[in-house]
Design a protein around this motif. Structure first.
Motif, PDB file in Angstrom:
ATOM      1  N   GLY A 160       9.021  -2.761   2.504  1.00 51.32           N
ATOM      2  CA  GLY A 160       8.357  -3.847   1.803  1.00 51.32           C
ATOM      3  C   GLY A 160       7.012  -3.432   1.230  1.00 51.32           C
ATOM      4  N   VAL A 161       6.263  -2.629   1.987  1.00 54.33           N
ATOM      5  CA  VAL A 161       4.980  -2.134   1.503  1.00 54.33           C
ATOM      6  C   VAL A 161       5.174  -1.267   0.269  1.00 54.33           C
ATOM      7  CG1 VAL A 161       3.083  -0.541   2.027  1.00 54.33           C
ATOM      8  CG2 VAL A 161       3.777  -2.255   3.702  1.00 54.33           C
ATOM      9  N   ALA A 162       6.150  -0.358   0.323  1.00 52.25           N
ATOM     10  CA  ALA A 162       6.431   0.513  -0.815  1.00 52.25           C
ATOM     11  C   ALA A 162       6.832  -0.298  -2.043  1.00 52.25           C
ATOM     12  CB  ALA A 162       7.542   1.506  -0.453  1.00 52.25           C
ATOM     13  N   ALA A 163       7.656  -1.316  -1.831  1.00 52.37           N
ATOM     14  CA  ALA A 163       8.085  -2.161  -2.950  1.00 52.37           C
ATOM     15  C   ALA A 163       6.909  -2.918  -3.551  1.00 52.37           C
ATOM     16  CB  ALA A 163       9.162  -3.133  -2.489  1.00 52.37           C
ATOM     17  N   PHE A 164       6.022  -3.424  -2.684  1.00 55.25           N
ATOM     18  CA  PHE A 164       4.856  -4.172  -3.158  1.00 55.25           C
ATOM     19  C   PHE A 164       3.927  -3.281  -3.976  1.00 55.25           C
ATOM     20  CE2 PHE A 164       0.420  -5.564  -2.322  1.00 55.25           C
ATOM     21  CZ  PHE A 164       0.460  -6.751  -3.037  1.00 55.25           C
ATOM     22  N   ILE A 165       3.642  -2.084  -3.457  1.00 56.93           N
ATOM     23  CA  ILE A 165       2.758  -1.176  -4.180  1.00 56.93           C
ATOM     24  C   ILE A 165       3.429  -0.682  -5.460  1.00 56.93           C
ATOM     25  CG2 ILE A 165       1.572   1.055  -4.056  1.00 56.93           C
ATOM     26  CD1 ILE A 165       1.086   0.487  -1.099  1.00 56.93           C
ATOM     27  N   GLY A 166       4.759  -0.520  -5.396  1.00 58.35           N
ATOM     28  CA  GLY A 166       5.493  -0.150  -6.606  1.00 58.35           C
ATOM     29  C   GLY A 166       5.356  -1.204  -7.691  1.00 58.35           C
ATOM     30  N   LEU A 167       5.345  -2.483  -7.293  1.00 53.04           N
ATOM     31  CA  LEU A 167       5.163  -3.568  -8.264  1.00 53.04           C
ATOM     32  C   LEU A 167       3.756  -3.548  -8.853  1.00 53.04           C
ATOM     33  CD1 LEU A 167       6.973  -6.536  -6.479  1.00 53.04           C
ATOM     34  CD2 LEU A 167       7.722  -5.341  -8.547  1.00 53.04           C
ATOM     35  N   LEU A 168       2.770  -3.198  -8.016  1.00 49.98           N
ATOM     36  CA  LEU A 168       1.394  -3.141  -8.487  1.00 49.98           C
ATOM     37  C   LEU A 168       1.184  -2.003  -9.479  1.00 49.98           C
ATOM     38  CD1 LEU A 168      -0.712  -3.772  -5.240  1.00 49.98           C
ATOM     39  CD2 LEU A 168      -0.329  -5.359  -7.131  1.00 49.98           C
ATOM     40  N   TYR A 169       1.875  -0.899  -9.213  1.00 49.17           N
ATOM     41  CA  TYR A 169       1.667   0.299 -10.033  1.00 49.17           C
ATOM     42  C   TYR A 169       2.957   0.735 -10.730  1.00 49.17           C
ATOM     43  CZ  TYR A 169      -2.781   0.584  -7.608  1.00 49.17           C
ATOM     44  OH  TYR A 169      -4.019   0.297  -7.105  1.00 49.17           O
ATOM     45  N   TRP A 170       3.759  -0.247 -11.133  1.00 45.92           N
ATOM     46  CA  TRP A 170       5.050   0.067 -11.749  1.00 45.92           C
ATOM     47  C   TRP A 170       4.890   0.931 -12.990  1.00 45.92           C
ATOM     48  CZ3 TRP A 170       5.633  -1.351 -16.806  1.00 45.92           C
ATOM     49  CH2 TRP A 170       4.746  -2.305 -17.299  1.00 45.92           C
ATOM     50  N   TYR A 171       3.789   0.740 -13.720  1.00 45.37           N
ATOM     51  CA  TYR A 171       3.584   1.490 -14.958  1.00 45.37           C
ATOM     52  C   TYR A 171       3.396   2.982 -14.694  1.00 45.37           C
ATOM     53  CZ  TYR A 171      -1.280   0.913 -13.452  1.00 45.37           C
ATOM     54  OH  TYR A 171      -2.430   0.906 -12.722  1.00 45.37           O
TER      55      TYR A 171
ATOM     56  N   PHE B 130      -0.852   3.347   4.888  1.00 40.54           N
ATOM     57  CA  PHE B 130       0.390   2.943   5.557  1.00 40.54           C
ATOM     58  C   PHE B 130       1.177   4.139   6.093  1.00 40.54           C
ATOM     59  CE2 PHE B 130      -0.533  -0.745   2.851  1.00 40.54           C
ATOM     60  CZ  PHE B 130      -0.507  -1.740   3.822  1.00 40.54           C
ATOM     61  N   VAL B 131       1.071   5.286   5.415  1.00 41.03           N
ATOM     62  CA  VAL B 131       1.726   6.485   5.942  1.00 41.03           C
ATOM     63  C   VAL B 131       1.003   6.953   7.197  1.00 41.03           C
ATOM     64  CG1 VAL B 131       2.330   8.895   5.476  1.00 41.03           C
ATOM     65  CG2 VAL B 131       2.604   7.184   3.682  1.00 41.03           C
ATOM     66  N   LEU B 132      -0.334   6.969   7.162  1.00 43.81           N
ATOM     67  CA  LEU B 132      -1.118   7.400   8.315  1.00 43.81           C
ATOM     68  C   LEU B 132      -0.945   6.456   9.496  1.00 43.81           C
ATOM     69  CD1 LEU B 132      -3.220   9.175   9.683  1.00 43.81           C
ATOM     70  CD2 LEU B 132      -5.009   7.945   8.430  1.00 43.81           C
ATOM     71  N   ALA B 133      -0.778   5.169   9.235  1.00 40.53           N
ATOM     72  CA  ALA B 133      -0.590   4.200  10.315  1.00 40.53           C
ATOM     73  C   ALA B 133       0.681   4.484  11.110  1.00 40.53           C
ATOM     74  CB  ALA B 133      -0.551   2.781   9.754  1.00 40.53           C
ATOM     75  N   GLY B 134       1.596   5.241  10.538  1.00 44.01           N
ATOM     76  CA  GLY B 134       2.824   5.602  11.240  1.00 44.01           C
ATOM     77  C   GLY B 134       2.658   6.743  12.223  1.00 44.01           C
TER      78      GLY B 134
END
Length: 210
Positions: A159-170, A97-101
């Motif tokens: 939204g992408v950052a929040a979603f990935i944060g939820l996946l890897y919150w630990y 997602f960073v590279l897509a920018g």
């Protein structure tokens, strides 16, 4: 008037729902999937030489001149297969997602994150440790996406950052000194580097003419 860090094609590629957006995302995903096997190759070479040989040679050794070259090399090294497996998937997801920018912004952002993380760890890290791993870059990419969501008003990035944060919150607890075997300084500094990169290399829109 110039677009600064973008042009018309890159602007189109960052607009959610456009054909250019999906094409850019696909190319970025393929690129990151091609990069990660290189990390596995490096780890295989390290194992072949004797586990830790490359880590000591190319890792960051805080406060020691001979450990300063790790600023450039340490993100490509890992302390074992488990360490690498733990970093591989979030690196692909966030890096995509960073590279897509935009490729140019991605390269400069990655370089800045590596510098902030590496030099910072060299100054404040434990001098008896050898710091390796892509975790600082991963936290940096997370910082890039969150901050882009704010400074560029790109709720897609946020939204992408929040979603990935939820996946890897630990793993987010990695910015706190909770595990003596983990360089929390590198994680925290990586996040800071990502914030700085998102601000410095933000997409500048042309001002409307009156």
């Amino acid at each position: 008037m110039g677009y600064g860090w973008t042009d018309a094609r890159e602007d189109e590629a960052t607009r959610f729902g456009t054909e250019a957006f999906y094409s850019s995302l696909g190319r970025a995903f393929v690129t990151m999937c091609a990069v990660v096997p290189g990390l596995f190759l490096v780890e295989a070479i390290d194992v072949g030489l004797g586990q830790g040989t490359l880590d000591v040679a190319g890792g960051i050794i805080p406060h020691r001149i001979e450990g300063l070259d790790g600023v450039l090399f340490s993100p490509f090294l890992h302390s074992g297969w488990d360490h690498l497996y733990g970093n591989a998937v979030p690196l692909i997801l966030l890096g995509t997602f960073v590279l897509a920018g935009g490729a140019k912004r991605f390269i400069w952002s990655t370089f800045l994150i590596m510098m902030v993380t590496g030099i910072g760890v060299w100054f404040v890290g434990d001098p008896s440790s050898v710091v390796v791993g892509a975790s600082g870059v991963i936290f940096g990419y997370l910082g890039v996406l969150i901050t882009r969501g704010v400074v560029e008003r790109s709720w897609w990035n946020f939204g992408v950052a929040a979603f990935i944060g939820l996946l890897y919150w630990y793993q987010l607890y990695g910015i706190l000194p909770t595990d003596p075997g983990v360089s929390w300084q590198g994680h925290l500094l990586g996040l800071v580097g990502g914030v700085l990169a998102a601000v410095i290399f933000r997409r500048r829109r042309p001002k409307p003419a009156f």
